[in-house]
Design a protein around this motif. Structure first.
Motif, PDB file in Angstrom:
ATOM      1  N   TYR A  10      -6.649  -2.426   0.844  1.00  0.00           N
ATOM      2  CA  TYR A  10      -5.727  -2.585  -0.282  1.00  0.00           C
ATOM      3  C   TYR A  10      -4.929  -1.296  -0.503  1.00  0.00           C
ATOM      4  CZ  TYR A  10      -4.159  -2.189  -5.050  1.00  0.00           C
ATOM      5  OH  TYR A  10      -3.399  -1.930  -6.147  1.00  0.00           O
ATOM      6  N   TRP A  11      -5.609  -0.150  -0.524  1.00  0.00           N
ATOM      7  CA  TRP A  11      -4.916   1.122  -0.732  1.00  0.00           C
ATOM      8  C   TRP A  11      -3.915   1.388   0.388  1.00  0.00           C
ATOM      9  CZ3 TRP A  11     -10.285   3.470  -1.844  1.00  0.00           C
ATOM     10  CH2 TRP A  11     -10.636   3.229  -3.185  1.00  0.00           C
ATOM     11  N   LEU A  12      -4.284   1.045   1.614  1.00  0.00           N
ATOM     12  CA  LEU A  12      -3.363   1.192   2.735  1.00  0.00           C
ATOM     13  C   LEU A  12      -2.138   0.306   2.519  1.00  0.00           C
ATOM     14  CD1 LEU A  12      -2.602   2.278   5.513  1.00  0.00           C
ATOM     15  CD2 LEU A  12      -4.007   0.453   6.518  1.00  0.00           C
ATOM     16  N   ALA A  13      -2.364  -0.927   2.090  1.00  0.00           N
ATOM     17  CA  ALA A  13      -1.252  -1.844   1.824  1.00  0.00           C
ATOM     18  C   ALA A  13      -0.324  -1.262   0.759  1.00  0.00           C
ATOM     19  CB  ALA A  13      -1.782  -3.204   1.377  1.00  0.00           C
ATOM     20  N   THR A  14      -0.900  -0.686  -0.273  1.00  0.00           N
ATOM     21  CA  THR A  14      -0.105  -0.097  -1.344  1.00  0.00           C
ATOM     22  C   THR A  14       0.744   1.062  -0.822  1.00  0.00           C
ATOM     23  OG1 THR A  14      -1.721  -0.774  -3.003  1.00  0.00           O
ATOM     24  CG2 THR A  14      -0.249   1.028  -3.603  1.00  0.00           C
ATOM     25  N   LYS A  21       7.402  -0.348   4.113  1.00  0.00           N
ATOM     26  CA  LYS A  21       6.910  -1.050   5.308  1.00  0.00           C
ATOM     27  C   LYS A  21       6.301  -2.384   4.881  1.00  0.00           C
ATOM     28  CE  LYS A  21       5.953   3.335   7.573  1.00  0.00           C
ATOM     29  NZ  LYS A  21       4.891   4.213   8.070  1.00  0.00           N
ATOM     30  N   LEU A  22       7.169  -3.329   4.551  1.00  0.00           N
ATOM     31  CA  LEU A  22       6.745  -4.600   3.975  1.00  0.00           C
ATOM     32  C   LEU A  22       5.827  -5.392   4.906  1.00  0.00           C
ATOM     33  CD1 LEU A  22       7.038  -6.413   1.496  1.00  0.00           C
ATOM     34  CD2 LEU A  22       9.024  -7.447   2.614  1.00  0.00           C
ATOM     35  N   ASP A  23       6.181  -5.480   6.172  1.00  0.00           N
ATOM     36  CA  ASP A  23       5.371  -6.247   7.117  1.00  0.00           C
ATOM     37  C   ASP A  23       3.971  -5.653   7.248  1.00  0.00           C
ATOM     38  OD1 ASP A  23       5.130  -8.461   8.915  1.00  0.00           O
ATOM     39  OD2 ASP A  23       5.314  -7.062  10.592  1.00  0.00           O
ATOM     40  N   ALA A  24       3.893  -4.343   7.455  1.00  0.00           N
ATOM     41  CA  ALA A  24       2.595  -3.669   7.578  1.00  0.00           C
ATOM     42  C   ALA A  24       1.794  -3.794   6.286  1.00  0.00           C
ATOM     43  CB  ALA A  24       2.793  -2.200   7.942  1.00  0.00           C
ATOM     44  N   ALA A  25       2.469  -3.671   5.145  1.00  0.00           N
ATOM     45  CA  ALA A  25       1.784  -3.783   3.856  1.00  0.00           C
ATOM     46  C   ALA A  25       1.169  -5.162   3.682  1.00  0.00           C
ATOM     47  CB  ALA A  25       2.765  -3.489   2.721  1.00  0.00           C
ATOM     48  N   CYS A  26       1.903  -6.185   4.062  1.00  0.00           N
ATOM     49  CA  CYS A  26       1.374  -7.550   3.926  1.00  0.00           C
ATOM     50  C   CYS A  26       0.220  -7.799   4.893  1.00  0.00           C
ATOM     51  CB  CYS A  26       2.493  -8.568   4.124  1.00  0.00           C
ATOM     52  SG  CYS A  26       3.641  -8.619   2.731  1.00  0.00           S
ATOM     53  N   ARG A  27       0.277  -7.218   6.083  1.00  0.00           N
ATOM     54  CA  ARG A  27      -0.843  -7.351   7.023  1.00  0.00           C
ATOM     55  C   ARG A  27      -2.093  -6.666   6.481  1.00  0.00           C
ATOM     56  NH1 ARG A  27       3.031  -6.170  10.961  1.00  0.00           N
ATOM     57  NH2 ARG A  27       2.182  -4.070  11.167  1.00  0.00           N
TER      58      ARG A  27
END
Length: 76
Positions: A10-14, A21-27
């Motif tokens: 979750y923190w990485l996504a944030t 980096k929308l794609d990476a965040a959603c992954r």
């Protein structure tokens, strides 16, 4: 241990989202979601709900659509 991994994802996504980096965040958020579903963590689920709200302006983007679908499937 799994809840810690879910929080880290979750923190990485944030961080990825803040960097645009929308794609990476959603992954990364999807990984957190998968881990959360496996352990049924209300804490991480709450964080992911907040993350989902931050994605609202990007609701028509493919990564967000995929994440929304996975979230509906995992948390319902």
């Amino acid at each position: 241990m799994t809840s810690r991994w879910a929080l880290h994802a979750y923190w990485l996504a944030t961080a990825q989202f803040q960097q645009g980096k929308l794609d990476a965040a959603c992954r990364s958020a999807a990984l957190a979601l998968d881990l959360t579903a496996a352990i049924d963590s209300p804490r991480v689920a709450g964080h992911l709900q907040e993350f989902r709200r931050r994605l609202t302006p990007y609701a028509r983007e493919t990564p967000v659509i995929r994440f929304e679908q996975r979230m509906r499937e995992a948390l319902h």
